[in-house]
Structures are given as C-alpha cells and as structure tokens.
Design an enzyme around this catalytic site. Structure first.
Site: not given
Ligand SMILES: *Cc1c(COP(=O)(O)O)cnc(C)c1O
Length: 424
Positions: A152, A243, A272
């Site tokens: 994700f 990420d 986050k």
């Molecule tokens: C939540 C998340 C995102 C997206 O972050 P947003 O602030 O909602 O755009 C991207 N990568 C990972 C691994 C995430 O958990």
C-alpha cells in the site's frame, strides 16, 4: 471558556450534538465509517459524542504517536500557532531546517523534502527516482519501479498504481505507466523481473517496498530477503526505496523500519506518525541520488512551521521519554498475550506477527468470520481496533501505551471474541 482554561481542563469541552444523517448528507461518501463520532481524547483514551469511553488501539491509523492531547505537543503547537504557522517555501523556514537536521542526524539520509501526507511523500520519491533514471542512470527513457503485491503506497494516481492491490485501482484506469509488481519477500521474483524488464531503453530503476507491509496484512519483511535485495540493487544500479509511512518514527521499536532489516535504503518516506497527527509527509534520500533542483518539485503547505515544530517535538519526545524501549516492551507484552488467545481459539486464529507496536493477528481463512466482525465486537466492548484486510486484526496503539492499558485491551478483545463466537 478561554483557550487556556480549556487546555487545563479538557473534559470541560462540551460534547457536541452530533447528527449522523446530516453528516452523510453533506460529506462525500468515501469511507465506510464505524457508527461512532469521536469528540475528544487524552493519552490512549477517546470519548465519543455520547460521552462513552474507548481504549484507542488505532491511534488515527498508526498516527497519534504520543496519543491524544499530549501536554508537550499541546504546548508546542499552541506556542507555534501564536508565533507563526505558515509562510510558504518562498522563504527560509527555521523550524523546517531544524526538523530536517534532526532526521538526517538520526537516520541514513542526507537530505529531506517535506510535504503533507504519505501519498505525497511517495509521489516525491517516484519523481526523484524518475529524474535520477533520466539524468544519471544511462539516460533511461522508460524507468520501471518494481513494487510488491499486497503493498500500500497511497491513493493518488501514481501511488494507487504503485500499490499492488487491484481493488484500489479498479475504475481509475488508465493507471500511470512504469510500475510492475512482484510477490513480497520473494527474491527469485525480483531477479526474474530485473532480467525480464531489461530491453532497449527500459529497465528497473528502483524497487519500492514497505519494510513491513501494513495495510496488506501486517507482514514483516524477511531479513535475508532484504540483505540480498540490497546487494542486487547495488550490483545493478537500482535504487532501493522504502515506504516507511506506517512503520517509521518509532512504531516498530526502532526509530526507522529499515533498522529491523539490517539494510539502508537510498530513499525512504515518512508521514503518519511523524508529527503525531498533525499533517506532514517527508521524503528522505542519500546525497548521491539527490537530483532535485529548484522548480522540480514543490508543495504549498510542505514543511510549514506549524507541522515542522510538531514533528520535531514528537521526535524529541520519543528520545527524551525513552519511548522506543516502551514500544519494544509493550509490543512483546501484547504479542505474548495475543498468542495466548490464538492458543485458546485455535480454530479461529492462525498467527500473530509484527514488530514493536504494529501487530497483526490473522483469522483462519476457512471460517466465515472477517476481521470486521471482531473489530465491531471489540468496539462494543470499548476497544478501538483497525482491520488490515479482511482476515487480519491490526493493533497500533500510541507509542505511550502503558502495561495496564495493554492488559485492559487484551481483556476487552477476549470478551469481544467470546461474544462473536456466541453469536455464530
Ligand atoms: C497510510 C499509508 C500511505 C498513504 O498515506 P496518506 O497519508 O494516507 O497519503 C502510504 N504508504 C503506507 C505504507 C501507508 O501505510
């Protein structure tokens, strides 16, 4: 009541009259919400508009690092908004410089770019990879970024393309070209993809992965896989991008997720938990791949004094209050207790996994229960949980969670499970 008086006595904030029908009339229908409206919070506790108390093991989806209304964070943002909150990157922003310095001194990165969310941080990483590929890597015209299935990376067009889950892409085609997917923790798949995709002006320029897949079901990366991957990237002139939007900033018991894997990425992203719930995103990179020049990338809100002051306070508080130690201890406590539950209900659950305070508990694929069934029952008990896919329960409390709160969460979860079983 004056703001000062409210700060001293947050419980004096009146519960609002919440009208759900009106909410649904005016707000776009993009989320499947739980039927509660949260009015206020303190530490790991939240209260809804009816005054009902909850123990928060969601933390704004792994975001409220210091919990709710943490006095140090409240003080920082209060002082900062009174002093200065936004000026744009047309000017030097001292708070942004301080935050970047802290991150560089506490990570493998040399430079930082600030934005406002995880998706935006990943977009910045994708753009940086592409410019690096075009300008440094053999003037590559068609750079490919490999990402993992069940990953994700966000909800913008480029990041849903990077996300290896068709359900997020459906109906939004055409997607962004230049992405290919491989199974996670599978080295052979990476090796094959690198060979298969190498033709003419097209080849793999970067591999972008989560150190632990969060949304995809709380799946930790394997150390051997990542060690080999680092080697492959070095040998083939491929950038390794992590990420860390969900697993960075102490969540795993280490400051950064990659520290659990014994490798350093060339580029990594954070968002986050970085400012504890104040919107911020960041993309970090090593000097050699820092190819951005003025005009290449920008964000109006990115790195504003308000968000940067908040993030600096969150990071300094993690250090001062020794929170990484708490994350490790509470994570072990939680997983040990979750394992006991798994043993008590062997037909229901198959596995507990995770690092620090990001844990997942997987439901047996052969039974008709979903993670949502348990989450709904837990909420009835007063415990807030988030699913990570249809079969995994996710536990991501604030990093300040106490031993007693973990015990309390386990009690409520057991009651919830018993209720779900009684109903089926
Ligand atoms: C939540 C998340 C995102 C997206 O972050 P947003 O602030 O909602 O755009 C991207 N990568 C990972 C691994 C995430 O958990």
């Amino acid at each position: 009541m004056s703001p000062e008086a409210l700060l001293k006595n947050p419980s004096a904030i009146p519960e609002s009259d919440f009208n759900r029908e009106e909410f649904d009339t005016y707000v776009m229908n993009t989320y499947a919400r739980f039927p509660i409206a949260i009015a206020r919070g303190e530490g790991c506790r939240l209260w809804d508009t009816q005054g009902r108390e909850y123990l928060d093991f969601v933390a704004g989806i792994a975001t409220c690092t210091l919990g709710h209304a943490h006095p140090t964070l409240v003080e920082t943002v209060t002082k900062q908004i009174q002093k200065l909150h936004h000026v744009s990157n047309l000017f030097y922003i001292p708070e942004q410089g301080e935050l970047a310095k802290w991150i560089v001194e506490h990570s493998c990165a040399d430079r930082v770019f600030f934005c406002n969310s995880g998706a935006e941080a990943n977009e910045a990483a994708i753009k940086l990879v592409r410019k690096y590929a075009h300008t440094v890597l053999d003037f590559l015209e068609q750079p490919v970024i490999l990402t993992a299935q069940a990953s994700f990376h966000g909800r913008t067009l480029a990041t849903i393309t990077a996300t290896g889950q068709p359900k997020y892409q459906k109906d939004f085609e055409p997607l962004v070209p230049g992405f290919e997917y491989v199974p996670y923790n599978d080295l052979e798949a990476i090796e094959n993809a690198i060979t298969d995709l190498d033709e003419g002006n097209r080849r793999v320029a970067a591999i972008m992965l989560e150190p632990l897949q969060g949304e995809g079901g709380v799946r930790p990366g394997e150390i051997d896989y990542f060690l080999q991957l680092r080697k492959i990237c070095d040998e083939n002139n491929i950038l390794l991008v992590f990420d860390e939007v969900q697993v960075g900033v102490g969540r795993t018991g280490k400051l950064w997720g990659y520290e659990n894997l014994g490798v350093e990425p060339d580029i990594f992203t954070s968002a986050k938990g970085l400012a504890g719930g104040i919107p911020i995103g960041a993309m970090m990179c090593k000097k050699f791949c820092d190819v951005f020049e003025p005009g290449n990338h920008a964000s109006t809100f990115g790195g504003n004094p308000f968000a940067c002051a908040a993030a600096l306070t969150v990071l300094q508080t993690i250090e001062k209050e020794n929170l990484l130690q708490n994350v490790q201890a509470r994570g072990e406590q939680l997983r040990a207790n979750l394992c006991t539950i798994v043993h008590k209900f062997p037909n229901l659950f198959t596995e507990v996994r995770g690092w620090g305070l990001i844990s997942g508990m997987e439901l047996n694929a052969d039974i008709p229960l979903t993670s949502m069934d348990i989450v709904n029952a837990a909420i009835e008990e007063g415990l807030l949980l988030a699913p990570a896919g249809p079969k995994v329960l996710r536990f991501v409390p604030p990093l300040i969670v106490s031993e007693a709160e973990v015990d309390r969460a386990i009690e409520m979860l057991e009651k919830a499970i018993a209720k779900v079983i009684a109903r089926t």
